[in-house]
Enzyme design. Structure first.
Site, PDB file in Angstrom:
ATOM      1  N   ASP A  94     -15.631  -1.911   6.089  1.00  0.00           N
ATOM      2  CA  ASP A  94     -15.746  -3.093   5.235  1.00  0.00           C
ATOM      3  C   ASP A  94     -14.860  -4.183   5.817  1.00  0.00           C
ATOM      4  OD1 ASP A  94     -16.287  -4.864   3.257  1.00  0.00           O
ATOM      5  OD2 ASP A  94     -15.352  -3.731   1.632  1.00  0.00           O
ATOM      6  N   ALA A  95     -15.411  -4.903   6.784  1.00  0.00           N
ATOM      7  CA  ALA A  95     -14.644  -5.877   7.552  1.00  0.00           C
ATOM      8  C   ALA A  95     -15.072  -7.314   7.297  1.00  0.00           C
ATOM      9  CB  ALA A  95     -14.782  -5.568   9.044  1.00  0.00           C
ATOM     10  N   LYS A  96     -16.314  -7.487   6.830  1.00  0.00           N
ATOM     11  CA  LYS A  96     -16.858  -8.815   6.520  1.00  0.00           C
ATOM     12  C   LYS A  96     -16.677  -9.779   7.693  1.00  0.00           C
ATOM     13  CE  LYS A  96     -16.141  -8.151   1.565  1.00  0.00           C
ATOM     14  NZ  LYS A  96     -15.418  -6.859   1.641  1.00  0.00           N
ATOM     15  N   ARG A  97     -17.044  -9.319   8.866  1.00  0.00           N
ATOM     16  CA  ARG A  97     -16.947 -10.145  10.063  1.00  0.00           C
ATOM     17  C   ARG A  97     -18.133 -11.106  10.132  1.00  0.00           C
ATOM     18  NH1 ARG A  97     -12.275  -8.047   9.823  1.00  0.00           N
ATOM     19  NH2 ARG A  97     -11.369  -6.951  11.604  1.00  0.00           N
TER      20      ARG A  97
END
Length: 272
Positions: A94-97
């Site tokens: 869950d990095a939301k890059r």
């Protein structure tokens, strides 16, 4: 892990639960602070206790990056532990890059080559060329932010254009030109309720990653009523309600019990 393998695991476990590893060193039981790596010690215990009841784990990168090198090491150790001991578990970074192409390519290399993680959450705001580098890896998944569970989602995601189309709907429609339901999922918050009905009209066959069950107050029954499809199509995440259910030395046992409760609810829904 491909879509069929994911669905088969859901059927086998009668669960579509994802346990969120949002591990905050300020919230873990005090006795673990004596460990060489308290974050990993906590995660390992949580994973061992909950693995029979879930099909995925979602470490939130912010909680690890905030601790610098030690946090990143704990993250890497956590991923390796899951892969070595529970290879049937789907791992979500869950990095939301999401950045320009060259930068996104480096992010994709980090998660898909160096760490060999199954999927990563990606922000779509910068458009197609910020997402496509993640899509070039066979057997890996992009989980695109669509309609999130926070109050601020109203600021942009629910705004309408002159034709009455909401921004999250535009994201769903446009992104289908880039990928398909074999390598792209969408984040849809559990607190969005009836919006699942509209979403399924646009993406009937895609998996949806659904945070917001538990501490954020989302309804599992409502999510399933409007969001479930013929292959389940849901990965429902719970973080705080499971991993912080107890702060004593029994924390892992209690976390397992909480995960089992959610799994039992899911099994009941799947058998209806």
């Amino acid at each position: 892990m491909n879509k069929q393998q994911l669905f088969e695991n859901i059927q086998k476990k009668k669960s579509f639960l994802c346990v969120g590893l949002d591990t905050d060193i300020k919230k873990i039981p005090e006795h673990l602070l004596k460990e060489e790596d308290p974050i990993f010690a906590f995660n390992k215990a949580i994973i061992d206790a909950t693995a029979p009841y879930c099909i995925a784990y979602k470490p939130n990168l912010a909680f690890y990056e905030s601790m610098g090198v030690k946090g990143w090491i704990a993250f890497e150790k956590t991923v390796s532990y899951i892969k070595e001991n529970y290879p049937d578990q789907f791992i979500i970074a869950d990095a939301k890059r999401g950045d320009i192409g060259n930068t996104s390519a480096m992010y994709a290399r980090t998660f898909f080559e160096e760490l060999d993680i199954d999927s990563v959450t990606v922000a779509p705001y910068m458009g197609e060329d910020s997402v496509t580098p993640f899509l070039s890896y066979e057997g890996k998944w992009v989980i695109l932010l669509a309609l999130t569970s926070n109050k601020g989602s109203h600021d942009f995601q629910l705004t309408e254009d002159t034709n009455g189309e909401r921004l999250f709907e535009k994201v769903l429609r446009k992104s289908q030109e880039w990928a398909n339901d074999e390598n792209m999922m969408y984040v849809v918050g559990a607190t969005q309720g009836r919006a699942f009905e509209d979403i399924r009209k646009i993406v009937p066959n895609h998996f949806l990653l659904v945070p917001g069950i538990g501490a954020q107050g989302g309804s599992l029954e409502e999510v399933c009523k409007y969001g479930m499809n013929s292959t389940c199509g849901l990965i429902v995440n719970s973080s705080r309600a499971i991993i912080y259910a107890d702060k004593t030395e029994n924390f892992a046992t209690v976390a397992g019990q909480e995960a089992q409760k959610v799994q039992a609810q899911m099994e009941k829904i799947m058998c209806q």
